[in-house]
Motif scaffolding. Sequence first.
Motif, PDB file in Angstrom:
ATOM      1  N   PHE A  64       0.820  -1.205   0.000  1.00 38.17           N
ATOM      2  CA  PHE A  64       0.000   0.000   0.000  1.00 38.17           C
ATOM      3  C   PHE A  64       0.860   1.263   0.000  1.00 38.17           C
ATOM      4  O   PHE A  64       1.976   1.289   0.515  1.00 38.17           O
ATOM      5  CB  PHE A  64      -0.935   0.012   1.205  1.00 38.17           C
ATOM      6  N   CYS A  65       0.292   2.311  -0.584  1.00 39.55           N
ATOM      7  CA  CYS A  65       0.943   3.620  -0.597  1.00 39.55           C
ATOM      8  C   CYS A  65      -0.132   4.686  -0.409  1.00 39.55           C
ATOM      9  O   CYS A  65      -1.331   4.394  -0.464  1.00 39.55           O
ATOM     10  CB  CYS A  65       1.684   3.843  -1.916  1.00 39.55           C
ATOM     11  N   GLU A  66       0.303   5.907  -0.191  1.00 34.95           N
ATOM     12  CA  GLU A  66      -0.647   7.011  -0.129  1.00 34.95           C
ATOM     13  C   GLU A  66      -1.275   7.207  -1.514  1.00 34.95           C
ATOM     14  O   GLU A  66      -0.643   6.913  -2.534  1.00 34.95           O
ATOM     15  CB  GLU A  66       0.054   8.292   0.322  1.00 34.95           C
ATOM     16  N   PRO A  67      -2.510   7.693  -1.572  1.00 30.20           N
ATOM     17  CA  PRO A  67      -3.198   7.825  -2.867  1.00 30.20           C
ATOM     18  C   PRO A  67      -2.737   9.033  -3.680  1.00 30.20           C
ATOM     19  O   PRO A  67      -3.528   9.901  -4.048  1.00 30.20           O
ATOM     20  CB  PRO A  67      -4.669   7.933  -2.459  1.00 30.20           C
ATOM     21  N   THR A  68      -1.443   9.081  -3.962  1.00 30.51           N
ATOM     22  CA  THR A  68      -0.888  10.126  -4.823  1.00 30.51           C
ATOM     23  C   THR A  68       0.044   9.466  -5.836  1.00 30.51           C
ATOM     24  O   THR A  68       0.610   8.398  -5.574  1.00 30.51           O
ATOM     25  CB  THR A  68      -0.087  11.169  -4.022  1.00 30.51           C
ATOM     26  N   HIS A  69       0.212  10.115  -6.970  1.00 28.16           N
ATOM     27  CA  HIS A  69       1.095   9.561  -7.998  1.00 28.16           C
ATOM     28  C   HIS A  69       2.531   9.480  -7.487  1.00 28.16           C
ATOM     29  O   HIS A  69       3.245   8.506  -7.752  1.00 28.16           O
ATOM     30  CB  HIS A  69       1.034  10.418  -9.262  1.00 28.16           C
ATOM     31  N   GLN A  70       2.960  10.490  -6.752  1.00 26.93           N
ATOM     32  CA  GLN A  70       4.329  10.494  -6.236  1.00 26.93           C
ATOM     33  C   GLN A  70       4.566   9.328  -5.286  1.00 26.93           C
ATOM     34  O   GLN A  70       5.611   8.664  -5.348  1.00 26.93           O
ATOM     35  CB  GLN A  70       4.620  11.814  -5.518  1.00 26.93           C
ATOM     36  N   SER A  71       3.595   9.065  -4.417  1.00 24.88           N
ATOM     37  CA  SER A  71       3.745   7.962  -3.476  1.00 24.88           C
ATOM     38  C   SER A  71       3.801   6.618  -4.198  1.00 24.88           C
ATOM     39  O   SER A  71       4.584   5.734  -3.844  1.00 24.88           O
ATOM     40  CB  SER A  71       2.586   7.973  -2.472  1.00 24.88           C
ATOM     41  N   ARG A  72       2.981   6.469  -5.229  1.00 20.52           N
ATOM     42  CA  ARG A  72       3.022   5.239  -6.040  1.00 20.52           C
ATOM     43  C   ARG A  72       4.419   5.028  -6.614  1.00 20.52           C
ATOM     44  O   ARG A  72       4.994   3.945  -6.525  1.00 20.52           O
ATOM     45  CB  ARG A  72       2.044   5.342  -7.212  1.00 20.52           C
ATOM     46  N   ALA A  73       4.940   6.090  -7.228  1.00 14.54           N
ATOM     47  CA  ALA A  73       6.238   5.994  -7.890  1.00 14.54           C
ATOM     48  C   ALA A  73       7.345   5.684  -6.889  1.00 14.54           C
ATOM     49  O   ALA A  73       8.236   4.864  -7.160  1.00 14.54           O
ATOM     50  CB  ALA A  73       6.538   7.289  -8.632  1.00 14.54           C
ATOM     51  N   GLU A  74       7.308   6.323  -5.736  1.00 16.29           N
ATOM     52  CA  GLU A  74       8.354   6.115  -4.731  1.00 16.29           C
ATOM     53  C   GLU A  74       8.316   4.703  -4.171  1.00 16.29           C
ATOM     54  O   GLU A  74       9.365   4.064  -3.988  1.00 16.29           O
ATOM     55  CB  GLU A  74       8.195   7.140  -3.607  1.00 16.29           C
ATOM     56  N   GLU A  75       7.123   4.187  -3.896  1.00 22.57           N
ATOM     57  CA  GLU A  75       7.018   2.833  -3.348  1.00 22.57           C
ATOM     58  C   GLU A  75       7.437   1.797  -4.384  1.00 22.57           C
ATOM     59  O   GLU A  75       8.114   0.815  -4.062  1.00 22.57           O
ATOM     60  CB  GLU A  75       5.589   2.564  -2.874  1.00 22.57           C
ATOM     61  N   LEU A  76       7.063   2.023  -5.632  1.00 20.44           N
ATOM     62  CA  LEU A  76       7.477   1.095  -6.678  1.00 20.44           C
ATOM     63  C   LEU A  76       8.990   1.132  -6.856  1.00 20.44           C
ATOM     64  O   LEU A  76       9.640   0.085  -6.991  1.00 20.44           O
ATOM     65  CB  LEU A  76       6.779   1.429  -7.997  1.00 20.44           C
ATOM     66  N   GLU A  77       9.565   2.314  -6.839  1.00 20.20           N
ATOM     67  CA  GLU A  77      11.014   2.429  -6.988  1.00 20.20           C
ATOM     68  C   GLU A  77      11.735   1.696  -5.865  1.00 20.20           C
ATOM     69  O   GLU A  77      12.777   1.055  -6.086  1.00 20.20           O
ATOM     70  CB  GLU A  77      11.426   3.903  -7.007  1.00 20.20           C
ATOM     71  N   ARG A  78      11.169   1.751  -4.666  1.00 24.93           N
ATOM     72  CA  ARG A  78      11.764   1.032  -3.535  1.00 24.93           C
ATOM     73  C   ARG A  78      11.783  -0.470  -3.809  1.00 24.93           C
ATOM     74  O   ARG A  78      12.781  -1.157  -3.532  1.00 24.93           O
ATOM     75  CB  ARG A  78      10.972   1.331  -2.262  1.00 24.93           C
ATOM     76  N   LEU A  79      10.695  -0.988  -4.369  1.00 24.62           N
ATOM     77  CA  LEU A  79      10.634  -2.414  -4.684  1.00 24.62           C
ATOM     78  C   LEU A  79      11.627  -2.778  -5.788  1.00 24.62           C
ATOM     79  O   LEU A  79      12.280  -3.824  -5.737  1.00 24.62           O
ATOM     80  CB  LEU A  79       9.219  -2.795  -5.114  1.00 24.62           C
ATOM     81  N   LEU A  80      11.740  -1.910  -6.774  1.00 22.80           N
ATOM     82  CA  LEU A  80      12.635  -2.201  -7.895  1.00 22.80           C
ATOM     83  C   LEU A  80      14.095  -2.202  -7.459  1.00 22.80           C
ATOM     84  O   LEU A  80      14.915  -2.943  -8.009  1.00 22.80           O
ATOM     85  CB  LEU A  80      12.422  -1.181  -9.013  1.00 22.80           C
ATOM     86  N   GLU A  81      14.408  -1.400  -6.460  1.00 25.06           N
ATOM     87  CA  GLU A  81      15.781  -1.383  -5.946  1.00 25.06           C
ATOM     88  C   GLU A  81      16.156  -2.724  -5.329  1.00 25.06           C
ATOM     89  O   GLU A  81      17.339  -3.051  -5.207  1.00 25.06           O
ATOM     90  CB  GLU A  81      15.940  -0.256  -4.923  1.00 25.06           C
ATOM     91  N   GLY A  82      15.146  -3.510  -4.973  1.00 22.76           N
ATOM     92  CA  GLY A  82      15.390  -4.844  -4.426  1.00 22.76           C
ATOM     93  C   GLY A  82      15.543  -5.912  -5.495  1.00 22.76           C
ATOM     94  O   GLY A  82      15.663  -7.095  -5.171  1.00 22.76           O
ATOM     95  N   GLY A  83      15.512  -5.510  -6.763  1.00 21.63           N
ATOM     96  CA  GLY A  83      15.770  -6.456  -7.838  1.00 21.63           C
ATOM     97  C   GLY A  83      14.559  -6.918  -8.619  1.00 21.63           C
ATOM     98  O   GLY A  83      14.685  -7.770  -9.503  1.00 21.63           O
ATOM     99  N   LEU A  84      13.385  -6.375  -8.319  1.00 20.12           N
ATOM    100  CA  LEU A  84      12.193  -6.758  -9.073  1.00 20.12           C
ATOM    101  C   LEU A  84      12.203  -6.111 -10.457  1.00 20.12           C
ATOM    102  O   LEU A  84      12.887  -5.121 -10.691  1.00 20.12           O
ATOM    103  CB  LEU A  84      10.932  -6.352  -8.309  1.00 20.12           C
ATOM    104  N   ILE A  85      11.427  -6.682 -11.356  1.00 21.38           N
ATOM    105  CA  ILE A  85      11.370  -6.216 -12.747  1.00 21.38           C
ATOM    106  C   ILE A  85      10.094  -5.406 -12.944  1.00 21.38           C
ATOM    107  O   ILE A  85       8.994  -5.887 -12.657  1.00 21.38           O
ATOM    108  CB  ILE A  85      11.375  -7.414 -13.716  1.00 21.38           C
ATOM    109  N   ALA A  86      10.225  -4.199 -13.452  1.00 18.48           N
ATOM    110  CA  ALA A  86       9.070  -3.325 -13.640  1.00 18.48           C
ATOM    111  C   ALA A  86       8.269  -3.723 -14.874  1.00 18.48           C
ATOM    112  O   ALA A  86       8.827  -3.980 -15.938  1.00 18.48           O
ATOM    113  CB  ALA A  86       9.522  -1.876 -13.780  1.00 18.48           C
ATOM    114  N   VAL A  87       6.952  -3.785 -14.711  1.00 18.47           N
ATOM    115  CA  VAL A  87       6.035  -3.953 -15.842  1.00 18.47           C
ATOM    116  C   VAL A  87       5.029  -2.810 -15.753  1.00 18.47           C
ATOM    117  O   VAL A  87       4.042  -2.883 -15.019  1.00 18.47           O
ATOM    118  CB  VAL A  87       5.316  -5.315 -15.818  1.00 18.47           C
ATOM    119  N   HIS A  88       5.311  -1.739 -16.488  1.00 17.22           N
ATOM    120  CA  HIS A  88       4.485  -0.536 -16.401  1.00 17.22           C
ATOM    121  C   HIS A  88       3.082  -0.819 -16.923  1.00 17.22           C
ATOM    122  O   HIS A  88       2.911  -1.577 -17.880  1.00 17.22           O
ATOM    123  CB  HIS A  88       5.133   0.599 -17.201  1.00 17.22           C
ATOM    124  N   PRO A  89       2.063  -0.212 -16.322  1.00 12.06           N
ATOM    125  CA  PRO A  89       0.678  -0.498 -16.740  1.00 12.06           C
ATOM    126  C   PRO A  89       0.351  -0.127 -18.178  1.00 12.06           C
ATOM    127  O   PRO A  89      -0.552  -0.711 -18.774  1.00 12.06           O
ATOM    128  CB  PRO A  89      -0.165   0.340 -15.770  1.00 12.06           C
TER     129      PRO A  89
END
Length: 203
Positions: free
Chosen positions: A127-152
Amino acid sequence: MTLETALDIPDIADIHLAHARIRERIRSTPVLADPDLDETLGCQVFCKCENLQRTGAFKFRGASNAVARLGEAGVDGDVATHSSGNHGAALALAARLEGRNAHVVMPSDSSPLKIEAVRRYGGQVHFCEPTHQSRAEELERLLEGGLIAVHPYDNADIIAGQGTAALELEQEVPTLEVLMTPIGGGGLISGSAIATRAWGVSI
């Protein structure tokens, strides 16, 4: 893996390849007509019922194509995205079918039904705050752990996969003159525009 979008613009050949790639996973959804609607609008209307697609939306087409393409490219690992629901559920199922895990960043005010759908298809919700910035920041945190991004939507494989719905519609209704689609992020209308341009239909 940092969040990057696939900037190559797909063409009609990519949409045909996507359809061949995912046809065993997706549903070829029905095309229905309604005489009452025809009479009201003064033309023939054909509805491509993607609400009957797996996970309940056209999003499964693009997600399936994107995950399958990772496998073809020899890219191993779990995937991540941000979504209010439909893309997240689609990616969760597409990843599960390919033996991967999906991590989905969702706003804290997302529909409980959509949160449950992501989890039901095997996705892990963050979960993240309901803002675009929060979405992007939380996703970036996950990607730093080695996950592969699949943009919508800003992803060539997603766009090509979404375009397969228009491809099927054209094959079933070859006399089609105008195609109308909803617009959210733009993946569906982009894929549809590429498909329809190849056979001279307005969108």
